[in-house]
Design a protein around this motif. Sequence first.
Motif, mmCIF file in Angstrom:
data_model
loop_
_atom_site.group_PDB
_atom_site.id
_atom_site.type_symbol
_atom_site.label_atom_id
_atom_site.label_comp_id
_atom_site.label_asym_id
_atom_site.label_seq_id
_atom_site.Cartn_x
_atom_site.Cartn_y
_atom_site.Cartn_z
ATOM 1 N N LEU A 53 7.717 3.763 -0.224
ATOM 2 C CA LEU A 53 7.806 3.206 -1.571
ATOM 3 C C LEU A 53 9.258 3.223 -2.056
ATOM 4 N N LEU A 54 9.954 4.302 -1.797
ATOM 5 C CA LEU A 54 11.359 4.408 -2.183
ATOM 6 C C LEU A 54 12.208 3.384 -1.438
ATOM 7 N N THR A 55 11.915 3.153 -0.171
ATOM 8 C CA THR A 55 12.628 2.140 0.603
ATOM 9 C C THR A 55 12.445 0.759 -0.012
ATOM 10 N N MET A 56 11.219 0.444 -0.422
ATOM 11 C CA MET A 56 10.976 -0.844 -1.068
ATOM 12 C C MET A 56 11.792 -0.983 -2.342
ATOM 13 N N ILE A 57 11.781 0.041 -3.177
ATOM 14 C CA ILE A 57 12.492 -0.014 -4.455
ATOM 15 C C ILE A 57 13.992 -0.148 -4.245
ATOM 16 N N TYR B 78 9.303 -6.291 3.311
ATOM 17 C CA TYR B 78 8.017 -6.556 3.961
ATOM 18 C C TYR B 78 7.580 -5.370 4.825
ATOM 19 N N LEU B 79 8.502 -4.836 5.630
ATOM 20 C CA LEU B 79 8.156 -3.692 6.487
ATOM 21 C C LEU B 79 7.808 -2.454 5.667
ATOM 22 N N ALA B 80 8.563 -2.180 4.610
ATOM 23 C CA ALA B 80 8.275 -1.021 3.766
ATOM 24 C C ALA B 80 6.922 -1.182 3.086
ATOM 25 N N PHE B 81 6.590 -2.395 2.666
ATOM 26 C CA PHE B 81 5.293 -2.644 2.050
ATOM 27 C C PHE B 81 4.159 -2.415 3.046
ATOM 28 N N ARG B 82 4.345 -2.896 4.273
ATOM 29 C CA ARG B 82 3.320 -2.685 5.307
ATOM 30 C C ARG B 82 3.151 -1.196 5.621
ATOM 31 N N GLN B 83 4.256 -0.450 5.672
ATOM 32 C CA GLN B 83 4.164 0.993 5.891
ATOM 33 C C GLN B 83 3.415 1.658 4.751
ATOM 34 N N ARG C 204 1.154 0.399 2.752
ATOM 35 C CA ARG C 204 -0.269 0.065 2.858
ATOM 36 C C ARG C 204 -0.933 0.868 3.983
ATOM 37 N N PHE C 205 -0.229 1.028 5.105
ATOM 38 C CA PHE C 205 -0.757 1.819 6.212
ATOM 39 C C PHE C 205 -0.995 3.252 5.770
ATOM 40 N N TYR C 206 -0.018 3.878 5.143
ATOM 41 C CA TYR C 206 -0.166 5.263 4.693
ATOM 42 C C TYR C 206 -1.273 5.394 3.658
ATOM 43 N N GLN C 207 -1.361 4.426 2.769
ATOM 44 C CA GLN C 207 -2.393 4.463 1.739
ATOM 45 C C GLN C 207 -3.790 4.390 2.365
ATOM 46 N N ARG C 208 -3.950 3.494 3.328
ATOM 47 C CA ARG C 208 -5.245 3.311 3.981
ATOM 48 C C ARG C 208 -5.642 4.547 4.793
ATOM 49 N N TRP C 209 -4.718 5.101 5.571
ATOM 50 C CA TRP C 209 -5.043 6.226 6.431
ATOM 51 C C TRP C 209 -5.087 7.556 5.677
ATOM 52 N N GLU C 210 -4.451 7.636 4.534
ATOM 53 C CA GLU C 210 -4.542 8.864 3.737
ATOM 54 C C GLU C 210 -5.989 9.122 3.339
#
Length: 108
Positions: A34-38, A79-84, A86-92
């Motif tokens: 999230l910080l990377t995206m911002i 785009y990559l930070a957003f995908r990461q 979403r991945f962390y959110q889903r697997w958490e």
Amino acid sequence: MSGNDRRRQLPIRTLHDFLLEINEEWSRFRRGSLLTMIITILLFLLFIPRYFVLTLVSPNRFDTIIAVAIIIALFYSVYLAFRQYRFYQRWERRIGLLLHLEERLLDE
């Protein structure tokens, strides 16, 4: 080789230890993406307009190519930070359910 030496050489002692370690690190990884995206969006909003104003007042072909390459790289980074994220959110959620199931099974 004693039992303690063998236990220290293994990457994880039990599945429980592995799940607890992942659970502790997970929020750090999610926050990092999230910080990377911002930061990338802020760089895009601050750097690109300044670049266009200062450098491209009298543009040449090389400056235009650099500007386009920077814009593409920043968009791809977001785009990559957003995908990461979403991945962390889903697997958490999945790992949390697994930990809950493990606690329930250990109580029985």
